[in-house]
Structures are given as structure tokens and as C-alpha cells.
Enzyme design. Sequence first.
Site, mmCIF file in Angstrom:
data_model
loop_
_atom_site.group_PDB
_atom_site.id
_atom_site.type_symbol
_atom_site.label_atom_id
_atom_site.label_comp_id
_atom_site.label_asym_id
_atom_site.label_seq_id
_atom_site.Cartn_x
_atom_site.Cartn_y
_atom_site.Cartn_z
ATOM 1 N N MET A 195 8.565 4.575 5.408
ATOM 2 C CA MET A 195 8.654 3.185 4.944
ATOM 3 C C MET A 195 9.907 2.959 4.100
ATOM 4 O O MET A 195 10.534 1.898 4.176
ATOM 5 C CB MET A 195 7.392 2.783 4.162
ATOM 6 C CG MET A 195 6.133 2.752 5.018
ATOM 7 S SD MET A 195 6.281 1.736 6.511
ATOM 8 C CE MET A 195 6.625 0.132 5.799
ATOM 9 N N GLU A 196 10.289 3.949 3.333
ATOM 10 C CA GLU A 196 11.509 3.828 2.530
ATOM 11 C C GLU A 196 12.745 3.755 3.424
ATOM 12 O O GLU A 196 13.670 2.969 3.162
ATOM 13 C CB GLU A 196 11.603 5.003 1.549
ATOM 14 C CG GLU A 196 10.622 4.923 0.396
ATOM 15 C CD GLU A 196 9.154 5.214 0.746
ATOM 16 O OE1 GLU A 196 8.292 4.983 -0.107
ATOM 17 O OE2 GLU A 196 8.869 5.674 1.888
ATOM 18 N N LEU A 240 0.797 -1.223 0.000
ATOM 19 C CA LEU A 240 0.000 0.000 0.000
ATOM 20 C C LEU A 240 0.834 1.280 0.000
ATOM 21 O O LEU A 240 0.299 2.373 0.172
ATOM 22 C CB LEU A 240 -0.977 -0.014 1.179
ATOM 23 C CG LEU A 240 -1.951 -1.196 1.171
ATOM 24 C CD1 LEU A 240 -2.825 -1.173 2.413
ATOM 25 C CD2 LEU A 240 -2.782 -1.232 -0.088
ATOM 26 N N CYS A 241 2.137 1.154 -0.200
ATOM 27 C CA CYS A 241 3.003 2.335 -0.273
ATOM 28 C C CYS A 241 2.910 2.982 -1.646
ATOM 29 O O CYS A 241 2.826 2.305 -2.667
ATOM 30 C CB CYS A 241 4.464 1.941 -0.026
ATOM 31 S SG CYS A 241 4.855 1.707 1.693
ATOM 32 N N HIS A 242 2.950 4.309 -1.638
ATOM 33 C CA HIS A 242 2.950 5.068 -2.888
ATOM 34 C C HIS A 242 4.354 5.063 -3.489
ATOM 35 O O HIS A 242 5.337 5.190 -2.754
ATOM 36 C CB HIS A 242 2.545 6.526 -2.632
ATOM 37 C CG HIS A 242 1.138 6.674 -2.162
ATOM 38 N ND1 HIS A 242 0.778 6.508 -0.848
ATOM 39 C CD2 HIS A 242 0.001 6.963 -2.845
ATOM 40 C CE1 HIS A 242 -0.526 6.706 -0.734
ATOM 41 N NE2 HIS A 242 -1.021 6.982 -1.920
ATOM 42 N N ASP A 301 23.542 -11.849 5.577
ATOM 43 C CA ASP A 301 23.927 -12.799 4.539
ATOM 44 C C ASP A 301 25.447 -12.865 4.379
ATOM 45 O O ASP A 301 26.010 -13.933 4.176
ATOM 46 C CB ASP A 301 23.267 -12.413 3.215
ATOM 47 C CG ASP A 301 23.616 -13.383 2.103
ATOM 48 O OD1 ASP A 301 23.493 -14.607 2.307
ATOM 49 O OD2 ASP A 301 24.013 -12.915 1.014
#
Length: 162
Positions: free
Chosen positions: A117-118, A78-80, A132
Site C-alpha cells: 500500500m505504501e 485500515l493500513c498499519h 498537477d
Amino acid sequence: MSESEKLTHVRTDGSAQMVDVSAKPVTSRTAGAVSTVVTTPEVTGLLAQNGLAKGDALGAARIAGIMAAKKTSELVPLCHPLPISKVTVDLELDVPVPGSVQITAEVKTSGQTGVEMEALTAASVAALTLYDMIKGVDRAAVIAETKVIAKSGGASGDWSRS
């Protein structure tokens, strides 16, 4: 619950929605996030000397975080998609404690919605990449707390974690 306390990504029937930001003004926005990888002092020593068989783990993690920030809207449903102006990812050895790596991401844009969010995605993917790279020498390494540390811009204004 007041209108301002409602979850913006949930419609009245409970289904998910992408928030309509079309009426919001374009403003300068910044967000920062951190993630911590807990390993051992021996591993942070190897990282400091670029001594891992896989190569430059810190550089790989930094680039992975930058790339991830640019792909956030493809990963989080749902992120733009946003025009990202700048992404920085920094990795500090033995912070906050010996044997750990603190990853700090900062993202900037001029847009109608924030870049928290980014920033979280950048810090998280950098942490995954570092894990990793070090798992061959420390299978017990842990990706610890990931959190937003600050944001600025937009109608809600500036905020920072105390």
C-alpha cells in the site's frame, strides 16, 4: 471459500476491521508499484528540459511520492503505520510509450506486514503531482494504470508481476 481466501479486513458480520498482525514475525519486506501518466511527446520534452512554468515537475513528483509513502496509514483507513526504511521514486520519460511518464516506487521496511500500500500510494501521489504540474500545458493528460509489480518478505513470500 477456505480460511486463506477470506478477506482479512472483514469480520464475520461484514464490518471492517484492522488486521491483527501482533503474532506475525518481523521480517524484511519490500514492495514495488508503478503508475503511468499519459501526456504528449511535447510535454515529455518540456519535462526533460525542466521547461514548465511551475518548475521542476519531476523533482516535485518524486518528493511528493516519498512523502506520501510515509503518510499511507493516515490516508488508507485500515493500513498499519510502519517504520519505513527506504522509499525510492523514479520517473522515466517516454516509457512505456512516447509521451508518457512511468513512475516506479519501491518501499522497504522491517515489520509484521507488507508495504504494497505504501508503494501504491507513493506511485499514485507522484502521478497526481505530475498531473498537477503539467495540466496547464495538457489538460487531457491521463493517469493510467497503477499496479503493484513486486513484493518480497513475509509468510506469503516473493511475488512479481509477469
